[in-house]
Design a protein around this motif. Sequence first.
Motif, PDB file in Angstrom:
ATOM      1  N   HIS A  71     136.984  25.699  10.932  1.00 56.56           N
ATOM      2  CA  HIS A  71     135.875  24.823  11.302  1.00 56.56           C
ATOM      3  C   HIS A  71     135.576  23.801  10.204  1.00 56.56           C
ATOM      4  O   HIS A  71     135.106  22.711  10.470  1.00 56.56           O
ATOM      5  N   ALA A  74     138.089  21.032  10.665  1.00 66.21           N
ATOM      6  CA  ALA A  74     137.674  20.175  11.772  1.00 66.21           C
ATOM      7  C   ALA A  74     136.553  19.237  11.322  1.00 66.21           C
ATOM      8  O   ALA A  74     136.537  18.056  11.645  1.00 66.21           O
ATOM      9  N   GLN A 102     130.514  16.735  17.869  1.00 70.25           N
ATOM     10  CA  GLN A 102     130.116  16.804  16.462  1.00 70.25           C
ATOM     11  C   GLN A 102     129.367  15.522  16.135  1.00 70.25           C
ATOM     12  O   GLN A 102     129.484  14.542  16.861  1.00 70.25           O
TER      13      GLN A 102
ATOM     14  N   VAL B 169     126.208  27.216  25.550  1.00 67.35           N
ATOM     15  CA  VAL B 169     127.556  26.721  25.837  1.00 67.35           C
ATOM     16  C   VAL B 169     128.529  27.265  24.792  1.00 67.35           C
ATOM     17  O   VAL B 169     129.617  27.746  25.121  1.00 67.35           O
ATOM     18  N   LEU B 170     128.104  27.221  23.524  1.00 68.04           N
ATOM     19  CA  LEU B 170     128.974  27.716  22.457  1.00 68.04           C
ATOM     20  C   LEU B 170     129.221  29.217  22.609  1.00 68.04           C
ATOM     21  O   LEU B 170     130.330  29.696  22.413  1.00 68.04           O
ATOM     22  N   ARG B 172     129.187  30.949  25.367  1.00 71.40           N
ATOM     23  CA  ARG B 172     130.115  31.212  26.475  1.00 71.40           C
ATOM     24  C   ARG B 172     131.529  30.788  26.116  1.00 71.40           C
ATOM     25  O   ARG B 172     132.502  31.446  26.488  1.00 71.40           O
ATOM     26  N   ALA B 173     131.636  29.674  25.373  1.00 69.81           N
ATOM     27  CA  ALA B 173     132.973  29.242  24.956  1.00 69.81           C
ATOM     28  C   ALA B 173     133.601  30.278  24.029  1.00 69.81           C
ATOM     29  O   ALA B 173     134.772  30.637  24.173  1.00 69.81           O
ATOM     30  N   GLN B 176     135.162  33.265  25.476  1.00 66.81           N
ATOM     31  CA  GLN B 176     136.491  33.096  26.034  1.00 66.81           C
ATOM     32  C   GLN B 176     137.569  32.897  24.965  1.00 66.81           C
ATOM     33  O   GLN B 176     138.638  33.482  25.049  1.00 66.81           O
ATOM     34  N   ASP B 177     137.301  32.076  23.966  1.00 65.74           N
ATOM     35  CA  ASP B 177     138.333  31.773  22.966  1.00 65.74           C
ATOM     36  C   ASP B 177     137.647  31.350  21.678  1.00 65.74           C
ATOM     37  O   ASP B 177     137.380  30.179  21.445  1.00 65.74           O
ATOM     38  N   GLU B 179     138.638  31.447  18.575  1.00 60.58           N
ATOM     39  CA  GLU B 179     139.421  30.707  17.593  1.00 60.58           C
ATOM     40  C   GLU B 179     139.363  29.209  17.887  1.00 60.58           C
ATOM     41  O   GLU B 179     139.208  28.382  17.002  1.00 60.58           O
ATOM     42  N   MET B 180     139.477  28.878  19.180  1.00 52.20           N
ATOM     43  CA  MET B 180     139.450  27.470  19.568  1.00 52.20           C
ATOM     44  C   MET B 180     138.089  26.854  19.251  1.00 52.20           C
ATOM     45  O   MET B 180     137.998  25.708  18.819  1.00 52.20           O
ATOM     46  N   VAL B 181     137.040  27.625  19.446  1.00 53.38           N
ATOM     47  CA  VAL B 181     135.706  27.117  19.117  1.00 53.38           C
ATOM     48  C   VAL B 181     135.644  26.765  17.631  1.00 53.38           C
ATOM     49  O   VAL B 181     135.103  25.737  17.247  1.00 53.38           O
ATOM     50  N   GLY B 182     136.251  27.616  16.815  1.00 52.71           N
ATOM     51  CA  GLY B 182     136.304  27.340  15.384  1.00 52.71           C
ATOM     52  C   GLY B 182     137.094  26.082  15.091  1.00 52.71           C
ATOM     53  O   GLY B 182     136.676  25.245  14.287  1.00 52.71           O
ATOM     54  N   ALA B 183     138.233  25.916  15.767  1.00 50.38           N
ATOM     55  CA  ALA B 183     139.080  24.750  15.524  1.00 50.38           C
ATOM     56  C   ALA B 183     138.385  23.456  15.956  1.00 50.38           C
ATOM     57  O   ALA B 183     138.786  22.376  15.562  1.00 50.38           O
ATOM     58  N   LEU B 184     137.357  23.586  16.785  1.00 47.62           N
ATOM     59  CA  LEU B 184     136.610  22.397  17.192  1.00 47.62           C
ATOM     60  C   LEU B 184     135.426  22.121  16.259  1.00 47.62           C
ATOM     61  O   LEU B 184     134.582  21.277  16.545  1.00 47.62           O
ATOM     62  N   GLY B 185     135.356  22.865  15.166  1.00 46.84           N
ATOM     63  CA  GLY B 185     134.364  22.544  14.154  1.00 46.84           C
ATOM     64  C   GLY B 185     133.104  23.393  14.184  1.00 46.84           C
ATOM     65  O   GLY B 185     132.131  23.066  13.516  1.00 46.84           O
ATOM     66  N   VAL B 186     133.099  24.467  14.967  1.00 48.63           N
ATOM     67  CA  VAL B 186     131.904  25.311  15.024  1.00 48.63           C
ATOM     68  C   VAL B 186     132.106  26.498  14.089  1.00 48.63           C
ATOM     69  O   VAL B 186     133.132  27.172  14.146  1.00 48.63           O
TER      70      VAL B 186
END
Lengths: 233, 620
Positions: A71, A74, A102, B169-170, B172-173, B176-177, B179-186
């Motif tokens: 994160h 990103a 973001q 939203v975060l 629920r995301a 599901q996944d 790791e992807m949430v992390g890769a999107l900056g969360v």
Amino acid sequence: MLEIASVNSFYGKAHVLSDLSFTVQRGQVAALLGRNGAGKSTTMKSIMQLVVPRSGQVRFMDRDLVGLAPHRVAKMGLGYVPEDRRIFTDLTVLENLEVGRQPAREGTVTWTRDMLFDLFPNLAERRNNRGKEMSGGEQQMLTIARTLMGNPSFVLLDEPSEGIAPVIVEQMARVILQLKSEGLTVLLSEQNLHFARAVADVAVIIEGGAQKFHGTLAELNAQPEIRDAYLSV
Amino acid sequence: MGFFIAQLLTGLANAGALFMVASGLSLIFGVTRIVNFAHGSFYMLGAYVGYSLMQVLPGAVGFWASILLAGVIVGLIGVIVEICVLRPVYRAPELFQLVATFGVILVIQDLTLMTWGAEDVLGPRAPGLTGVVRIMGEPVPKYDLALLVITPFVALGLWYLITRTRVGVLVRAATQDREMVGALGVNQSWLFTGVFFLGCALAGLGGALQLPKGGADLLMDFNILTAVFVVVVIGGMGSLPGAYLAAVLISVLGVFGVTYMPQSTLVLMFVIMVLVLMIRPYGLFGRPEVAGEHGQVGEPERPIKPAGLRARMIVAAGLAVLALMPVYGSSFALVLATDILIFCLFAASLHFILGLGGLVSFGHAAFFGGGAYVAALLVTYADTPMELALLLAPLGAGMAAIIIGWVCLRLTGVYFAMLTLAFSQLLWSLVFQWGEVTRGDDGLVNIWPSAWASGTTVYFYLSLVICTGGILFLRHAAHAPFGYALRAARDSARQAEATGIDTKRVQWAAFALAGAMAGVAGGLFVFSKGSVFPNELEIARSFDALIVVFLGGVKTLAGGVVGGVALEGVKDILTRFEYWRLALGVLIILVVIVAPDGLVGTARKLAERWGILRGAEDSK
């Protein structure tokens, strides 16, 4: 802007990237080419720190990323579009975009939903549909749009043309060129040389996790033996 | 009619606390993939903290402020637990996380005992809501009506948070996944911590809200845990509407059950659950778990080998030391050794399905206690001699395992675990409530061995032979084609199916065999103690076995046995102290974090590093 220096990455005991090095300049579209299993996706993940390299450096805007949490990577302005799309199938299109949102970032485009809907008109129609109700091509658009919501200055696109209809591949190519014209830097991985020729300025060819060629597409076109040795035509 | 409506209202009011705890559990599971066994403990803490606050804060404002504050405080305690205990084990296999949360249960139990004492606490009345309202002539407590109003608001608030806000939203995301949430900056860590806070705060709120109805006691944690599991399983893991509907269903049925079938209130709950699962295996609103979706990355399983010459000699030497025990040991040591032997067989039988089969059963006590009760009932009602009873105990337990296995094996992973737990609770409630036959809580007593085996020494030898035989038999089965098939089904069910193995049948057979072996242990147990009580069927007994397998090491063959000796030994020492649960809980958490391979696994790794044993690669 991005410099990969002697990166070694492993999956358990399998050595996937060995001493991989290459650079991408600001404003370029670079194509990472190689056969299946050459290590393209691992390269992408090693930049994003989803796979942490065991040695070497991944320098982005003069900062080493190795060991940072994904994160944080990103947040520095690297956007990652995974190969298998990984959209959130239970969430609607709008909610998928919300996950990627973001704050605005200096020195790069600030994307809004409406701008993205202009870029991908199909998504606008389906904004309240759930991810699982969409076709493969639409999912691919959504995953790119979702990443752009994070206002990246550099986008990693893992196999954007894989498994989608030819007409959508063309649309993909237009999108990538548009991103370039907006000033974004792009690293995309591809097996399809034809697609790379349509969008990329430079090419990096890897085989067995090591770099075999690094130069402009014109240089690559001048050396068909390299193409024949490392890419299936 | 009035009576009927009054009952319905009470049921709906009771659903409040249940829903809050269940929705918290569900939320935490959705995002972190951890089944928080300590969730009942947070509920208990909520009640105690709320009680203490109400002593300080006066009046109606103080009362409601106390309830809210209790939720916040318990949420913060949850955050501490998440950061200290769970963060280090998010990447570990499911079982480790479960064992860690079980350690948390023990710690919270003793800390609560230290702080508030062993006496039950009477809940203060809600100011202004002390009386009853007559509805169609029937009295309904005012506080019940208040709960009736409050619960839907909490449910709606939660629903709004999850479906309409960015946080939702975060969440629920991430469900599901992540790791992807992390890769999107969360930042996932804070998302996890936030969800844990919310889930624990809900449990705390539930505990504080029910204070005027039930007060607070030290048994609250386990008591609500079972009901919560039933609710979550019926409603579907991760579904808020499901949790609400199921909580209402269970609570209303509970109230009517007390009126019309007071003997079977507990059983009723499980019968409903089984019926729902027969029709909808993932609950009313649940969705199937996709295997491997969340990519649990761990070390690959090591192939197991038959013991080498050196290992065999060590085992033989150990057996010799044991066999000579009557010569040098006191009779107390003999009794303790008998206990440990029986426990080792019980643990080894769980290890067989858990380690080799990958089937994490939370209800293995059903077969241990089941075997014990089969033997005890036979002796009590049919004057069966010990020898026959010892044969029939595994038969009965095995039959139970065949039936329970048939239902449970339709599901996998967490659902399988919760279902096995629910079944063992079903057996427990049968035994507990069917007083005419089982004598309920008073237990069955005077179950002594035949005359020839009644001496401590003889019974020790009898246990030694049977338990060693059972353990060796299980080991042998692990290396037989049946064991290969079982491990193949664990590592890759699809691949195994493709090579012609009927994986479900193999797992079913293994489940039955493990049940029968636990029954042997149960039979031996009842004759060694002379009595049996319902607590041999309790959750705590199942957890004992789980902890033992874990302590010893899931991925090693000797794990069950070594863990059994270690736990019984440690318990024997620890139980001399007043707050032994605290010590045991801390110990368990430390083992999970520091030595996740268990005693045997860790010892082997150390030995390999120091060059005493050859490593996995060298021996290829």
